[in-house]
Design a protein around this motif. Structure first.
Motif, mmCIF file in Angstrom:
data_model
loop_
_atom_site.group_PDB
_atom_site.id
_atom_site.type_symbol
_atom_site.label_atom_id
_atom_site.label_comp_id
_atom_site.label_asym_id
_atom_site.label_seq_id
_atom_site.Cartn_x
_atom_site.Cartn_y
_atom_site.Cartn_z
ATOM 1 N N GLN A 402 0.822 -1.210 0.000
ATOM 2 C CA GLN A 402 0.000 0.000 0.000
ATOM 3 C C GLN A 402 0.862 1.269 0.000
ATOM 4 O OE1 GLN A 402 -2.174 -0.083 3.717
ATOM 5 N NE2 GLN A 402 -0.293 0.067 4.900
ATOM 6 N N TYR A 403 2.144 1.135 0.394
ATOM 7 C CA TYR A 403 3.001 2.327 0.439
ATOM 8 C C TYR A 403 3.509 2.706 -0.949
ATOM 9 C CZ TYR A 403 3.048 1.972 5.515
ATOM 10 O OH TYR A 403 2.670 1.941 6.834
ATOM 11 N N GLU A 404 3.439 1.781 -1.891
ATOM 12 C CA GLU A 404 3.978 2.088 -3.230
ATOM 13 C C GLU A 404 3.203 3.245 -3.842
ATOM 14 O OE1 GLU A 404 4.325 -1.555 -5.509
ATOM 15 O OE2 GLU A 404 6.019 -2.226 -4.284
ATOM 16 N N GLY A 405 3.926 4.250 -4.303
ATOM 17 C CA GLY A 405 3.290 5.433 -4.875
ATOM 18 C C GLY A 405 3.029 6.534 -3.857
ATOM 19 N N GLN A 406 3.033 6.187 -2.554
ATOM 20 C CA GLN A 406 2.792 7.215 -1.529
ATOM 21 C C GLN A 406 4.017 8.107 -1.339
ATOM 22 O OE1 GLN A 406 1.452 6.101 2.356
ATOM 23 N NE2 GLN A 406 -0.177 4.782 1.588
ATOM 24 N N ILE A 407 3.779 9.322 -0.811
ATOM 25 C CA ILE A 407 4.906 10.202 -0.459
ATOM 26 C C ILE A 407 4.982 10.269 1.055
ATOM 27 C CG2 ILE A 407 5.707 12.588 -0.533
ATOM 28 C CD1 ILE A 407 4.485 12.707 -3.356
ATOM 29 N N VAL A 408 6.126 9.894 1.604
ATOM 30 C CA VAL A 408 6.241 9.829 3.066
ATOM 31 C C VAL A 408 7.400 10.716 3.546
ATOM 32 C CG1 VAL A 408 5.274 7.503 3.245
ATOM 33 C CG2 VAL A 408 7.726 7.768 3.011
ATOM 34 N N PRO A 409 7.229 11.362 4.732
ATOM 35 C CA PRO A 409 8.330 12.148 5.283
ATOM 36 C C PRO A 409 9.344 11.232 5.973
ATOM 37 C CG PRO A 409 6.361 12.378 6.646
ATOM 38 C CD PRO A 409 6.013 11.419 5.550
ATOM 39 N N VAL A 410 10.593 11.330 5.571
ATOM 40 C CA VAL A 410 11.621 10.440 6.120
ATOM 41 C C VAL A 410 12.656 11.266 6.887
ATOM 42 C CG1 VAL A 410 13.449 8.799 5.520
ATOM 43 C CG2 VAL A 410 11.308 8.808 4.235
ATOM 44 N N LEU A 411 12.889 10.888 8.126
ATOM 45 C CA LEU A 411 13.959 11.523 8.903
ATOM 46 C C LEU A 411 15.238 10.734 8.623
ATOM 47 C CD1 LEU A 411 15.148 13.430 11.037
ATOM 48 C CD2 LEU A 411 14.232 11.921 12.807
ATOM 49 N N VAL A 412 16.188 11.355 7.954
ATOM 50 C CA VAL A 412 17.369 10.625 7.471
ATOM 51 C C VAL A 412 18.350 10.371 8.619
ATOM 52 C CG1 VAL A 412 19.274 10.645 5.826
ATOM 53 C CG2 VAL A 412 17.069 11.624 5.182
ATOM 54 N N GLU A 413 18.740 9.087 8.759
ATOM 55 C CA GLU A 413 19.639 8.712 9.858
ATOM 56 C C GLU A 413 21.019 8.291 9.384
ATOM 57 O OE1 GLU A 413 17.843 5.821 12.524
ATOM 58 O OE2 GLU A 413 15.874 6.696 12.174
ATOM 59 N N GLU A 414 21.103 7.714 8.162
ATOM 60 C CA GLU A 414 22.387 7.124 7.733
ATOM 61 C C GLU A 414 22.702 7.507 6.298
ATOM 62 O OE1 GLU A 414 21.494 2.994 7.672
ATOM 63 O OE2 GLU A 414 20.860 2.987 9.766
ATOM 64 N N PHE A 415 24.019 7.526 6.015
ATOM 65 C CA PHE A 415 24.476 7.725 4.636
ATOM 66 C C PHE A 415 25.370 6.548 4.274
ATOM 67 C CE2 PHE A 415 28.031 9.491 1.972
ATOM 68 C CZ PHE A 415 27.315 9.526 0.779
ATOM 69 N N HIS A 416 25.116 5.904 3.137
ATOM 70 C CA HIS A 416 25.958 4.797 2.668
ATOM 71 C C HIS A 416 26.748 5.288 1.472
ATOM 72 C CE1 HIS A 416 23.737 2.153 5.352
ATOM 73 N NE2 HIS A 416 22.642 2.726 4.906
ATOM 74 N N SER A 417 28.011 5.641 1.713
ATOM 75 C CA SER A 417 28.789 6.302 0.666
ATOM 76 C C SER A 417 29.001 5.379 -0.533
ATOM 77 C CB SER A 417 30.124 6.774 1.218
ATOM 78 O OG SER A 417 30.807 5.667 1.758
ATOM 79 N N ASP A 418 29.167 4.059 -0.268
ATOM 80 C CA ASP A 418 29.421 3.138 -1.378
ATOM 81 C C ASP A 418 28.265 3.127 -2.385
ATOM 82 O OD1 ASP A 418 28.064 2.204 0.853
ATOM 83 O OD2 ASP A 418 28.522 0.102 0.448
ATOM 84 N N LEU A 419 27.056 3.348 -1.895
ATOM 85 C CA LEU A 419 25.894 3.268 -2.787
ATOM 86 C C LEU A 419 25.316 4.650 -3.106
ATOM 87 C CD1 LEU A 419 24.135 0.411 -0.783
ATOM 88 C CD2 LEU A 419 25.294 0.142 -2.972
ATOM 89 N N SER A 420 25.940 5.706 -2.542
ATOM 90 C CA SER A 420 25.374 7.067 -2.637
ATOM 91 C C SER A 420 23.896 7.070 -2.252
ATOM 92 C CB SER A 420 25.509 7.629 -4.046
ATOM 93 O OG SER A 420 26.850 7.678 -4.399
ATOM 94 N N ARG A 421 23.621 6.374 -1.161
ATOM 95 C CA ARG A 421 22.236 6.250 -0.695
ATOM 96 C C ARG A 421 22.130 6.721 0.742
ATOM 97 N NH1 ARG A 421 19.773 0.815 -1.278
ATOM 98 N NH2 ARG A 421 19.949 0.238 -3.447
ATOM 99 N N VAL A 422 20.950 7.146 1.122
ATOM 100 C CA VAL A 422 20.689 7.446 2.528
ATOM 101 C C VAL A 422 19.532 6.565 3.004
ATOM 102 C CG1 VAL A 422 21.550 9.823 2.508
ATOM 103 C CG2 VAL A 422 19.168 9.358 1.884
#
Ligand code: SAH
Ligand code: SF4
Ligand code: F3S
Length: 469
Positions: A402-422
């Protein structure tokens, strides 16, 4: 509502080591619940003030602490085998001291020292602030290779009010805050009332002061911790709903989480406070049910029936649209019949849990259920557990979709430099991964969900100017 008493509190004295001034390594291995995780953080913070630094492997340590959990089977055995692994280290490093803290320490007290001669100290759950003093005492004679006096501190401080200050060493995005300690519910399967003692609440004024200090240090989210947060009662009379409201309105904290809620104490006022402050109070409630059958619930001494639980869950779901629920379930409680178990299975159709933590019952010392003579066969227990988890897997998958397509507020906790992802969490406690940079840590950003799995979501940041839909 505010407490009147003064807000000077927290650790008052610091230890004396015979070789004070030198920096030593401490390694803590932590088992069990968030309460223990937070206790380990407190131990490290106290020890840092006494010239210890946290190290990532036991080989580098002069002090090893096993912060133990006793909630399920063979906890003493686990302590034995972990200490056994440190035997070689102890023979190489005469300065090495090993202690056991947490719920097994509280349960076994001095007996553990008798059973495991390699141990130097036992630290009960109410004695954490004594740790620096205890460690100092372990080194009272300067010849480290000589056998020192061993120390056991495992008395409950029933009379003392619960006045501590939350200690956070390196403030990150989120932090735990204990609001109560102990438990007075005595569910018949549970050892916690014996390992954590009587329930005590911290004054609301102290909690406000804590959270003010945390936000000043950049912390964005707090998780309020207690075995039963809903029975929180400040000495000024404020209860949990007041506390949530006060923290939401009088501090700059961006998000408030809490765990664990007891269904019997979850009331409509609390539901309304969560709904009214949903910008800050997260839409995620962990509401342990334990069983879907009223007779089993009664034998567990949970204080609610199947119907009462379902009514409360539906009240929450109706009043807080979008709320996520999770639960704890015990299968194979003594006397549980196949029909009774099937009521736990069918509860999953009535309450849409996004996540469940299910366990086979295991008898715990001192508890009432340990004396029940109608144990369920371990094979039957494990079969029921498998069936329950399989059923839930399908439900969790559908709910996640049900979350697919939804917009959710995310409090960012981590950064993964190898994947350029948070990665960070949504208000529903889902871990959300998306492309981003380190600068996003600590920020709340809108993310459009592209792909949903039961525990994690993947998405893309929604940028300003993009149409929200
Ligand atoms: N205070 C929380 C639970 C703390 S213990 C509450 O009331 O919900 C965490 C979970 O461990 C419990 O919810 C229960 O599901 C499980 N548990 C506790 N004792 C257990 C036992 N003897 N056997 C199996 N699971 C147990
Ligand atoms: Fe244990 Fe029950 Fe207390 Fe939870 S409420 S800690 S299950 S006795
Ligand atoms: Fe375990 Fe003690 Fe927590 S028994 S679950 S560490 S309160």
């Amino acid at each position: 509502m505010q407490d009147k008493e003064n807000t000077t509190f927290g650790p008052k004295s610091f230890p004396v080591n015979s070789d004070m001034g030198k920096i030593h390594g401490v390694f803590i291995s932590t088992y069990g619940c968030q309460m223990n995780v937070n206790d380990s953080e407190r131990m490290l913070a106290l020890l840092e003030m006494a010239n210890y630094v946290s190290v990532s492997s036991p080989e580098e340590a002069d002090l090893i602490i096993i912060n133990s959990c006793s909630v399920r089977e063979k906890p003493v055995h686990k302590v034995h085998s972990e200490v056994g692994r440190y035997r070689v280290l102890k023979s190489k490093n005469p300065r090495l001291r090993i202690g056991v803290a947490g719920c097994v320490a509280q349960q076994e007290k001095g007996q553990l020292l008798k059973d495991i001669p390699l141990l130097d100290f036992i630290l009960g759950t109410d004695a954490i602030d004594e740790l620096p003093d205890i460690v100092g005492r372990l080194y009272e004679n300067s010849d480290f290779s000589r056998a020192n006096a061993k120390v056991v501190s495992a008395r409950f401080e029933h009379q003392k009010p619960y006045h501590i200050q939350t200690l956070v060493r390196n403030p990150g995005v989120t932090a735990f805050v204990n609001i109560t300690k102990g438990c007075d519910n005595f569910c018949t399967f549970c050892v916690v009332p014996f390992t954590r003692g009587r329930e005590r609440s911290r004054p609301m004024a102290h909690l406000l002061a804590d959270v003010h200090q945390m936000t000043a240090r950049g912390i964005k989210e707090v998780t309020l911790l207690g075995q039963n947060v809903n029975s929180y009662k400040s000495d000024c009379g404020a209860h949990f709903a007041h506390l949530l409201q006060t923290l939401a309105t009088q501090t700059n904290i961006e998000r408030i989480r809490f765990t664990t809620s007891h269904p019997k104490d979850f009331n409509e006022e609390l539901v309304d406070v969560i709904q009214n402050h949903r910008q800050k109070v997260v839409e995620y409630i962990h509401l342990p049910v334990q069983s879907g059958n009223s007779q089993v619930l009664q034998r567990m001494n949970r204080g609610y029936s199947r119907k009462e639980y379902i009514d409360k869950a539906h009240l929450i779901l109706n009043k807080i649209p979008g709320v996520a629920l999770s639960t704890d379930i015990i299968v194979g409680f003594p006397g549980e019949t196949e029909e009774q178990f099937m009521e736990t299975m069918s509860l999953l159709d009535e309450v849409p849990y996004e996540n469940i933590y299910a366990f086979a019952y295991s008898p715990r010392p001192l508890t009432k259920a340990a004396k029940y003579t109608d144990a369920v066969d371990p094979q039957v227990q494990s079969d029921r557990l498998t069936r329950l988890l399989a059923k839930h897997r399908e439900i969790a998958f559908k709910l996640a979709k049900q979350y697919e397509g939804q917009i959710v507020p995310v409090l960012v906790e981590e950064f993964h430099s190898d994947l350029s992802r948070v990665a960070g969490r949504s208000p529903q406690n889902k871990m959300v991964h998306f492309g981003g940079t380190q600068e996003l840590i600590g920020k709340t950003v809108l993310v459009r969900i592209k792909e949903a799995f039961p525990l994690t979501l993947r998405g893309e940041q929604v940028h300003l100017g993009e149409t929200l839909q």
